[in-house]
Design a protein around this motif. Sequence first.
Motif, PDB file in Angstrom:
ATOM      1  N   GLY A  41      11.732 133.840  20.390  1.00 42.70           N
ATOM      2  CA  GLY A  41      10.505 133.229  19.881  1.00 42.70           C
ATOM      3  C   GLY A  41      10.395 133.247  18.359  1.00 42.70           C
ATOM      4  N   PRO A  42      10.673 134.367  17.716  1.00 42.26           N
ATOM      5  CA  PRO A  42      10.563 134.424  16.253  1.00 42.26           C
ATOM      6  C   PRO A  42      11.561 133.532  15.508  1.00 42.26           C
ATOM      7  N   HIS A  43      12.538 132.992  16.229  1.00 39.59           N
ATOM      8  CA  HIS A  43      13.552 132.153  15.592  1.00 39.59           C
ATOM      9  C   HIS A  43      13.329 130.661  15.845  1.00 39.59           C
ATOM     10  N   GLY A  44      12.135 130.305  16.301  1.00 38.46           N
ATOM     11  CA  GLY A  44      11.808 128.890  16.429  1.00 38.46           C
ATOM     12  C   GLY A  44      11.859 128.315  17.835  1.00 38.46           C
ATOM     13  N   MET A  45      12.036 129.157  18.849  1.00 42.30           N
ATOM     14  CA  MET A  45      12.000 128.640  20.210  1.00 42.30           C
ATOM     15  C   MET A  45      10.604 128.070  20.479  1.00 42.30           C
ATOM     16  N   LYS A  46      10.555 126.870  21.002  1.00 41.77           N
ATOM     17  CA  LYS A  46       9.270 126.196  21.238  1.00 41.77           C
ATOM     18  C   LYS A  46       8.699 126.466  22.627  1.00 41.77           C
ATOM     19  N   ARG A  47       9.526 126.293  23.646  1.00 44.40           N
ATOM     20  CA  ARG A  47       9.058 126.463  25.029  1.00 44.40           C
ATOM     21  C   ARG A  47      10.265 126.550  25.950  1.00 44.40           C
ATOM     22  N   TRP A  48      10.017 127.024  27.159  1.00 45.50           N
ATOM     23  CA  TRP A  48      11.061 127.024  28.170  1.00 45.50           C
ATOM     24  C   TRP A  48      10.483 126.561  29.495  1.00 45.50           C
ATOM     25  N   ARG A  49      11.403 126.099  30.332  1.00 46.86           N
ATOM     26  CA  ARG A  49      11.029 125.582  31.653  1.00 46.86           C
ATOM     27  C   ARG A  49      12.148 125.978  32.623  1.00 46.86           C
ATOM     28  N   ILE A  50      11.770 126.465  33.792  1.00 46.94           N
ATOM     29  CA  ILE A  50      12.761 126.912  34.777  1.00 46.94           C
ATOM     30  C   ILE A  50      12.677 126.030  36.016  1.00 46.94           C
ATOM     31  N   SER A  51      13.839 125.563  36.455  1.00 49.00           N
ATOM     32  CA  SER A  51      13.937 124.790  37.697  1.00 49.00           C
ATOM     33  C   SER A  51      14.731 125.609  38.694  1.00 49.00           C
ATOM     34  N   THR A  71      15.658 125.379  30.819  1.00 47.70           N
ATOM     35  CA  THR A  71      15.730 124.502  29.655  1.00 47.70           C
ATOM     36  C   THR A  71      14.840 125.097  28.576  1.00 47.70           C
ATOM     37  N   ILE A  72      15.443 125.364  27.421  1.00 44.73           N
ATOM     38  CA  ILE A  72      14.729 125.972  26.302  1.00 44.73           C
ATOM     39  C   ILE A  72      14.755 124.980  25.147  1.00 44.73           C
ATOM     40  N   GLU A  73      13.582 124.704  24.584  1.00 46.61           N
ATOM     41  CA  GLU A  73      13.484 123.693  23.527  1.00 46.61           C
ATOM     42  C   GLU A  73      13.369 124.321  22.143  1.00 46.61           C
ATOM     43  N   TRP A  74      13.997 123.643  21.206  1.00 43.02           N
ATOM     44  CA  TRP A  74      14.054 124.059  19.802  1.00 43.02           C
ATOM     45  C   TRP A  74      13.866 122.834  18.910  1.00 43.02           C
ATOM     46  N   ASP A  75      13.495 123.061  17.648  1.00 43.75           N
ATOM     47  CA  ASP A  75      13.417 121.971  16.679  1.00 43.75           C
ATOM     48  C   ASP A  75      14.790 121.603  16.141  1.00 43.75           C
ATOM     49  N   SER A  76      15.714 122.578  16.112  1.00 50.12           N
ATOM     50  CA  SER A  76      17.035 122.307  15.542  1.00 50.12           C
ATOM     51  C   SER A  76      18.096 123.210  16.144  1.00 50.12           C
ATOM     52  N   VAL A  77      19.333 122.770  16.053  1.00 46.56           N
ATOM     53  CA  VAL A  77      20.459 123.584  16.492  1.00 46.56           C
ATOM     54  C   VAL A  77      20.545 124.839  15.627  1.00 46.56           C
ATOM     55  N   ASP A  78      20.196 124.715  14.342  1.00 45.42           N
ATOM     56  CA  ASP A  78      20.227 125.885  13.461  1.00 45.42           C
ATOM     57  C   ASP A  78      19.279 126.977  13.938  1.00 45.42           C
ATOM     58  N   ASP A  79      18.093 126.604  14.450  1.00 44.45           N
ATOM     59  CA  ASP A  79      17.164 127.598  14.999  1.00 44.45           C
ATOM     60  C   ASP A  79      17.804 128.315  16.191  1.00 44.45           C
ATOM     61  N   LEU A  80      18.438 127.555  17.067  1.00 44.31           N
ATOM     62  CA  LEU A  80      19.113 128.132  18.224  1.00 44.31           C
ATOM     63  C   LEU A  80      20.229 129.069  17.771  1.00 44.31           C
ATOM     64  N   LYS A  81      21.016 128.647  16.805  1.00 45.20           N
ATOM     65  CA  LYS A  81      22.104 129.489  16.303  1.00 45.20           C
ATOM     66  C   LYS A  81      21.572 130.789  15.705  1.00 45.20           C
ATOM     67  N   ARG A  82      20.461 130.701  14.988  1.00 42.38           N
ATOM     68  CA  ARG A  82      19.860 131.921  14.416  1.00 42.38           C
ATOM     69  C   ARG A  82      19.432 132.885  15.527  1.00 42.38           C
ATOM     70  N   ALA A  83      18.846 132.355  16.577  1.00 40.67           N
ATOM     71  CA  ALA A  83      18.422 133.209  17.694  1.00 40.67           C
ATOM     72  C   ALA A  83      19.625 133.873  18.356  1.00 40.67           C
ATOM     73  N   LEU A  84      20.698 133.115  18.545  1.00 37.12           N
ATOM     74  CA  LEU A  84      21.886 133.642  19.214  1.00 37.12           C
ATOM     75  C   LEU A  84      22.656 134.648  18.365  1.00 37.12           C
ATOM     76  N   SER A  85      22.451 134.612  17.060  1.00 37.85           N
ATOM     77  CA  SER A  85      23.158 135.545  16.181  1.00 37.85           C
ATOM     78  C   SER A  85      22.251 136.652  15.638  1.00 37.85           C
ATOM     79  N   ALA A  86      21.014 136.698  16.091  1.00 39.93           N
ATOM     80  CA  ALA A  86      20.072 137.731  15.634  1.00 39.93           C
ATOM     81  C   ALA A  86      20.537 139.107  16.121  1.00 39.93           C
ATOM     82  N   PRO A  87      20.090 140.172  15.452  1.00 38.34           N
ATOM     83  CA  PRO A  87      20.522 141.528  15.821  1.00 38.34           C
ATOM     84  C   PRO A  87      20.287 141.899  17.285  1.00 38.34           C
ATOM     85  N   ASP A  88      19.218 141.417  17.903  1.00 39.42           N
ATOM     86  CA  ASP A  88      18.916 141.774  19.290  1.00 39.42           C
ATOM     87  C   ASP A  88      19.438 140.771  20.311  1.00 39.42           C
TER      88      ASP A  88
END
Length: 115
Positions: A41-51, A71-88
């Motif tokens: 969430g702190p890295h720009g994740m907007k929303r998620w939806r589970i099917s 399905t998880i929505e983001w404004d940019s690929v860079d936001d997603l990359k930041r979340a995936l590379s964050a310390p936690d």
Amino acid sequence: MAEIIQCIVAYPSRTQAGSPAKFDMDYYLKTHMAMIDQYWGPHGMKRWRISEFAAKNPLTGSEMPYIVQTTIEWDSVDDLKRALSAPDADKTKEDIPKFTDVVPEIWVSKVAAAK
């Protein structure tokens, strides 16, 4: 339309050995997705939806290839990359065996159109 990036996490209906997958939806919703909110969430994740898919396709009767898709929505690929590379970020990966015995497939897409 503003750009929307989707990270799609698809859980196969069978393990790599071919047996039916196990999936604890209650744990996934209450614990794993709470971790996703907390760490991504702190890295720009907007929303998620589970099917959740039935074992058999209701239209054809054939076995469904996936049991769950998130399905998880983001404004940019860079936001997603930041979340995936964050310390936690590793905490979410390490949590996967607690709710399933399959390795999820991860796809990234850009929404081309929506209504």
